[in-house]
Write a protein that holds these residues in place. Sequence first.
Motif, short mmCIF file in Angstrom:
data_model
loop_
_atom_site.label_atom_id
_atom_site.label_comp_id
_atom_site.label_asym_id
_atom_site.label_seq_id
_atom_site.Cartn_x
_atom_site.Cartn_y
_atom_site.Cartn_z
N VAL A 34 -1.63 6.85 2.56
CA VAL A 34 -1.62 6.93 1.11
C VAL A 34 -1.50 5.51 0.59
CG1 VAL A 34 -0.42 7.80 -0.92
CG2 VAL A 34 -0.52 9.18 1.13
N VAL A 35 -2.34 5.17 -0.37
CA VAL A 35 -2.33 3.84 -0.96
C VAL A 35 -1.89 3.98 -2.42
CG1 VAL A 35 -3.73 1.82 -1.54
CG2 VAL A 35 -4.20 3.11 0.55
N GLU A 36 -0.98 3.11 -2.81
CA GLU A 36 -0.47 3.15 -4.19
C GLU A 36 -0.39 1.73 -4.73
OE1 GLU A 36 1.10 4.84 -7.74
OE2 GLU A 36 -0.07 5.64 -6.09
N ASP A 37 -0.90 1.53 -5.93
CA ASP A 37 -0.78 0.25 -6.61
C ASP A 37 0.40 0.32 -7.58
OD1 ASP A 37 -3.03 -0.94 -5.41
OD2 ASP A 37 -4.35 0.14 -6.78
N TRP A 38 1.19 -0.77 -7.60
CA TRP A 38 2.33 -0.82 -8.50
C TRP A 38 2.59 -2.27 -8.88
CZ3 TRP A 38 7.71 -2.28 -8.05
CH2 TRP A 38 8.50 -1.81 -9.10
N GLY A 40 0.72 -4.66 -9.88
CA GLY A 40 -0.21 -5.64 -9.34
C GLY A 40 -0.21 -5.77 -7.82
N ASN A 41 0.61 -4.99 -7.14
CA ASN A 41 0.67 -5.02 -5.68
C ASN A 41 0.18 -3.68 -5.12
OD1 ASN A 41 1.98 -7.64 -5.30
ND2 ASN A 41 3.70 -6.67 -6.33
N THR A 42 -0.30 -3.72 -3.87
CA THR A 42 -0.76 -2.51 -3.21
C THR A 42 0.16 -2.19 -2.04
OG1 THR A 42 -3.05 -2.98 -3.82
CG2 THR A 42 -2.71 -1.44 -1.99
N TYR A 43 0.59 -0.94 -1.98
CA TYR A 43 1.49 -0.48 -0.92
C TYR A 43 0.81 0.66 -0.17
CZ TYR A 43 4.85 -3.19 -3.52
OH TYR A 43 5.50 -4.22 -4.14
N ARG A 44 1.11 0.76 1.11
CA ARG A 44 0.55 1.82 1.95
C ARG A 44 1.66 2.53 2.71
NH1 ARG A 44 -5.08 -0.36 4.55
NH2 ARG A 44 -6.01 -1.01 2.59
N ALA A 45 1.49 3.81 2.86
CA ALA A 45 2.39 4.61 3.71
C ALA A 45 1.50 5.36 4.70
CB ALA A 45 3.20 5.59 2.88
N VAL A 46 1.87 5.29 5.97
CA VAL A 46 1.12 5.96 7.03
C VAL A 46 2.05 6.96 7.70
CG1 VAL A 46 -0.16 5.66 9.18
CG2 VAL A 46 -0.31 3.91 7.38
N TYR A 47 1.58 8.18 7.84
CA TYR A 47 2.40 9.22 8.47
C TYR A 47 1.52 10.12 9.32
CZ TYR A 47 0.64 12.32 4.77
OH TYR A 47 -0.17 13.07 3.95
N THR A 48 2.16 10.91 10.16
CA THR A 48 1.41 11.83 11.01
C THR A 48 1.94 13.26 10.86
OG1 THR A 48 0.59 12.31 13.22
CG2 THR A 48 2.83 11.43 13.08
N VAL A 49 1.00 14.19 10.93
CA VAL A 49 1.32 15.62 10.92
C VAL A 49 0.81 16.26 12.20
CG1 VAL A 49 1.39 15.83 8.40
CG2 VAL A 49 -0.79 16.11 9.59
N ARG A 50 0.62 15.45 13.24
CA ARG A 50 0.08 15.95 14.52
C ARG A 50 1.03 16.88 15.26
NH1 ARG A 50 -2.84 10.88 17.62
NH2 ARG A 50 -4.59 10.71 16.18
N PHE A 56 6.22 12.65 10.75
CA PHE A 56 6.80 11.35 11.11
C PHE A 56 6.16 10.27 10.25
CE2 PHE A 56 7.53 13.78 14.98
CZ PHE A 56 8.79 13.38 15.37
N VAL A 57 6.98 9.49 9.55
CA VAL A 57 6.48 8.33 8.82
C VAL A 57 6.38 7.20 9.85
CG1 VAL A 57 6.96 6.66 6.99
CG2 VAL A 57 7.55 9.08 6.67
N LEU A 58 5.19 6.65 9.98
CA LEU A 58 4.94 5.64 11.00
C LEU A 58 5.08 4.22 10.47
CD1 LEU A 58 1.83 7.37 12.62
CD2 LEU A 58 4.23 7.48 13.38
N HIS A 59 4.74 4.00 9.21
CA HIS A 59 4.80 2.65 8.67
C HIS A 59 4.62 2.70 7.16
CE1 HIS A 59 4.69 -1.64 8.91
NE2 HIS A 59 3.37 -1.81 8.85
N VAL A 60 5.37 1.88 6.46
CA VAL A 60 5.22 1.69 5.02
C VAL A 60 5.23 0.19 4.80
CG1 VAL A 60 6.18 2.13 2.72
CG2 VAL A 60 6.42 3.86 4.52
N PHE A 61 4.23 -0.32 4.10
CA PHE A 61 4.14 -1.77 3.96
C PHE A 61 3.36 -2.16 2.71
CE2 PHE A 61 0.62 -0.17 6.39
CZ PHE A 61 -0.48 -0.95 6.07
N GLN A 62 3.56 -3.40 2.31
CA GLN A 62 2.81 -3.97 1.21
C GLN A 62 1.54 -4.59 1.77
OE1 GLN A 62 4.86 -6.89 -1.15
NE2 GLN A 62 3.10 -7.27 -2.46
N LYS A 63 0.43 -4.27 1.19
CA LYS A 63 -0.86 -4.81 1.63
C LYS A 63 -0.99 -6.22 1.08
CE LYS A 63 -5.26 -4.31 3.06
NZ LYS A 63 -5.77 -5.63 3.00
N LYS A 64 -1.04 -7.19 1.99
CA LYS A 64 -1.15 -8.58 1.58
C LYS A 64 -2.41 -9.24 2.13
CE LYS A 64 3.75 -9.47 1.12
NZ LYS A 64 4.85 -10.34 1.47
#
Length: 101
Positions: A34-38, A40-50, A56-64
């Motif tokens: 999921v990508v979200e802008d806030w 002026g910055n872009t943030y991403r959250a990556v998770y799995t439903v496998r 499980f949330v695998l990573h949340v980070f600011q896209k730089k």
Amino acid sequence: MDVFGYTLFLAQTGGKHDQAKPLKGFGSAGVLEVVEDWQGNTYRAVYTVRFEERVFVLHVFQKKSKSGIATPKPDMNLIRERLKTAARRAKELKDEQTQGK
């Protein structure tokens, strides 16, 4: 509720947020981003439903990255490692449930 929180709530209840998309490089819709802008910055959250009954949330980070929309290689490597850890943990939890019955 913020987009990330709502997205995870939907995933936990068997749904999928409109903004959640499969993360390229993982071959299926089991790893989502999921990508979200806030502000002026872009943030991403990556998770799995496998894994059954687990999100499980695998990573949340600011896209730089200045290289377009691609997820940087160090972040992709981290996500892969965390997915392996999540798989081990999901198996442990399933085994514990099986033994407890």
